[in-house]
Design an enzyme around this catalytic site. Structure first.
Site, PDB file in Angstrom:
ATOM      1  N   ARG A 106      -9.760   1.291   8.636  1.00  5.78           N
ATOM      2  CA  ARG A 106      -9.395  -0.095   8.886  1.00  5.78           C
ATOM      3  C   ARG A 106     -10.502  -0.840   9.635  1.00  5.78           C
ATOM      4  O   ARG A 106     -10.378  -2.028   9.915  1.00  5.78           O
ATOM      5  CB  ARG A 106      -8.147  -0.106   9.754  1.00  5.78           C
ATOM      6  CG  ARG A 106      -6.948  -0.753   9.142  1.00  5.78           C
ATOM      7  CD  ARG A 106      -5.857  -0.651  10.187  1.00  5.78           C
ATOM      8  NE  ARG A 106      -4.709  -1.415   9.880  1.00  5.78           N
ATOM      9  CZ  ARG A 106      -3.625  -0.916   9.301  1.00  5.78           C
ATOM     10  NH1 ARG A 106      -3.588   0.337   8.909  1.00  5.78           N
ATOM     11  NH2 ARG A 106      -2.585  -1.680   9.124  1.00  5.78           N
ATOM     12  N   LYS A 121       0.848  -1.212   0.000  1.00  4.12           N
ATOM     13  CA  LYS A 121       0.000   0.000   0.000  1.00  4.12           C
ATOM     14  C   LYS A 121       0.876   1.251   0.000  1.00  4.12           C
ATOM     15  O   LYS A 121       0.660   2.181  -0.766  1.00  4.12           O
ATOM     16  CB  LYS A 121      -0.909   0.053   1.244  1.00  4.12           C
ATOM     17  CG  LYS A 121      -1.896  -1.068   1.371  1.00  4.12           C
ATOM     18  CD  LYS A 121      -2.836  -0.870   2.554  1.00  4.12           C
ATOM     19  CE  LYS A 121      -2.188  -0.961   3.932  1.00  4.12           C
ATOM     20  NZ  LYS A 121      -1.634  -2.273   4.278  1.00  4.12           N
ATOM     21  N   ARG A 159      -1.310  -9.707  12.533  1.00  7.92           N
ATOM     22  CA  ARG A 159      -1.815  -8.565  11.751  1.00  7.92           C
ATOM     23  C   ARG A 159      -2.688  -9.050  10.600  1.00  7.92           C
ATOM     24  O   ARG A 159      -3.703  -8.435  10.271  1.00  7.92           O
ATOM     25  CB  ARG A 159      -0.641  -7.724  11.219  1.00  7.92           C
ATOM     26  CG  ARG A 159      -0.071  -6.797  12.288  1.00  7.92           C
ATOM     27  CD  ARG A 159       1.361  -6.376  12.017  1.00  7.92           C
ATOM     28  NE  ARG A 159       1.550  -5.710  10.762  1.00  7.92           N
ATOM     29  CZ  ARG A 159       2.738  -5.650  10.130  1.00  7.92           C
ATOM     30  NH1 ARG A 159       3.804  -6.231  10.642  1.00  7.92           N
ATOM     31  NH2 ARG A 159       2.837  -5.007   8.999  1.00  7.92           N
ATOM     32  N   ARG A 181      11.034  -2.994  11.318  1.00  9.21           N
ATOM     33  CA  ARG A 181       9.912  -2.602  12.179  1.00  9.21           C
ATOM     34  C   ARG A 181       9.687  -3.644  13.271  1.00  9.21           C
ATOM     35  O   ARG A 181       9.764  -4.846  13.009  1.00  9.21           O
ATOM     36  CB  ARG A 181       8.633  -2.491  11.327  1.00  9.21           C
ATOM     37  CG  ARG A 181       8.365  -1.091  10.849  1.00  9.21           C
ATOM     38  CD  ARG A 181       7.267  -1.031   9.840  1.00  9.21           C
ATOM     39  NE  ARG A 181       6.004  -1.624  10.270  1.00  9.21           N
ATOM     40  CZ  ARG A 181       4.880  -1.533   9.583  1.00  9.21           C
ATOM     41  NH1 ARG A 181       4.846  -0.878   8.441  1.00  9.21           N
ATOM     42  NH2 ARG A 181       3.768  -2.092  10.015  1.00  9.21           N
ATOM     43  N   ARG A 185      11.216  -6.685   4.910  1.00 11.50           N
ATOM     44  CA  ARG A 185      11.185  -5.215   4.847  1.00 11.50           C
ATOM     45  C   ARG A 185      12.290  -4.584   5.706  1.00 11.50           C
ATOM     46  O   ARG A 185      12.516  -4.987   6.836  1.00 11.50           O
ATOM     47  CB  ARG A 185       9.818  -4.731   5.334  1.00 11.50           C
ATOM     48  CG  ARG A 185       9.722  -3.233   5.432  1.00 11.50           C
ATOM     49  CD  ARG A 185       8.318  -2.711   5.419  1.00 11.50           C
ATOM     50  NE  ARG A 185       7.390  -3.428   6.274  1.00 11.50           N
ATOM     51  CZ  ARG A 185       6.062  -3.360   6.118  1.00 11.50           C
ATOM     52  NH1 ARG A 185       5.543  -2.653   5.144  1.00 11.50           N
ATOM     53  NH2 ARG A 185       5.267  -4.029   6.940  1.00 11.50           N
TER      54      ARG A 185
END
Ligand code: ADP
Length: 300
Positions: free
Chosen positions: A159, A82, A248, A237, A193
């Site tokens: 969300r 996103k 998640r 992260r 990531r």
């Protein structure tokens, strides 16, 4: 719920005032959420929405084709990309990219008991309370409005259906782009990531190669490696661990998938299956959005 009320009071930096976007969002939340705090039980959501439309939007039916006054939303599971595609579109179209995850991380980088309680939620893959996120987003939208921003691409908001209802009461969302990717790829992308702690740029060290079969094409996404200047500054992260990413994804399916349906019913949802990495996906996304031309594809 008492904790939520306390968080709301502490995090909400606004004095309610008519025709103020921040206070409107917060008031809407109070009046629409069955669990939310009641700041003003008298408030009429529709009336307030009309006031806000008048004060913040010169057109009664904003459309992205009319210039920069458009409001897009990116939906999609954690790791789908996103942020990557919203940020590229924001550069291309000259509208701000507002990622609530970034707002949350900025806010939580401060110290204090409340920050550490919220950090607990985020680092365990849970959503933060609607009140907190509405407060952060309101603050960001107000600051943007003062700078003359008239449109935006939202990433990570709404969300929950409550958040979607509130947004719908404030602004006419023009388009919701729902990015999709195989779950195997989502997990690998989150685990791979890396972020440059200095410039904030996102990279990915994962090399994703999912064999085709059963009518599916092979999916290949090469790593997106950092340039030498960022190499020694990469961080991960705290919520990009296998256990937390799985949580998640579970939370997304439970809380955010109904938001897809919310926009599907209103005819605003554009489903977009990512065919692979950026080189394949970006031109295809531009075509799906009717934005392709030679100049635009050149920045792919
Ligand atoms: P993801 O990669 O899971 O999409 P984000 O960077 O968008 O992550 O968000 C990180 C975290 O910030 C979320 O897991 C959640 O705790 C919090 N968050 C962000 N946006 C929202 C929102 N709209 N409502 C509630 N919590 C949010």
């Amino acid at each position: 719920m008492a904790v939520v009320h306390r968080l709301f009071r502490l995090f909400s930096p606004f004095t309610p005032a008519k025709n103020n976007l921040s206070s409107f969002l917060i008031r809407s939340l109070s009046s629409s959420s069955p669990h939310g705090p009641s700041l003003d039980p008298e408030i009429d959501l529709k009336e307030a929405a009309a006031e806000l439309e008048k004060s913040s939007s010169p057109s009664s039916s904003p459309s992205w084709t009319k210039g920069r006054n458009f409001h897009w939303v990116f939906l999609g599971c954690p790791g789908v990309g996103k942020g990557t595609y919203a940020s590229r579109l924001s550069t291309l179209l000259g509208v701000p990219h507002i990622a609530t995850g970034d707002l949350v991380r900025e806010e939580l980088s401060s110290s204090g008991l409340l920050s550490s309680q919220l950090k607990e939620l985020v680092n365990h893959g849970k959503l933060v309370p609607d009140e907190f996120i509405i407060s952060l987003l309101s603050k960001r939208l107000e600051a943007g409005k003062e700078k003359g921003e008239s449109g935006y691409i939202l990433d990570g908001f709404p969300r929950t259906v409550t958040q979607a209802e509130i947004l719908e009461g404030v602004i006419n969302v023009d388009l919701v782009i729902n990015l999709k990717l195989k779950e195997e790829a989502l997990l690998a992308k989150c685990l791979g990531r890396r972020i440059c702690s200095e410039c904030g740029e996102n990279y990915n060290v994962a090399c994703i190669d999912i064999k085709g079969g059963d009518g599916d094409d092979r999916m290949y996404m090469p790593p997106l490696l950092p340039p030498p200047k960022c190499e020694s500054k990469l961080i991960t992260r705290a919520d990009d661990t296998e256990e937390v990413v799985k949580e998640r994804l579970r939370v997304y399916n439970k809380m955010t998938q109904p938001v897809e349906e919310f926009y599907r019913k209103r005819g605003k949802l554009l489903e977009f299956e990512l065919p692979g990495g950026i080189p394949q996906s970006w031109p295809k996304l531009l075509r799906a959005l009717h934005l392709e031309d030679d100049k635009q594809s050149a920045i792919a």
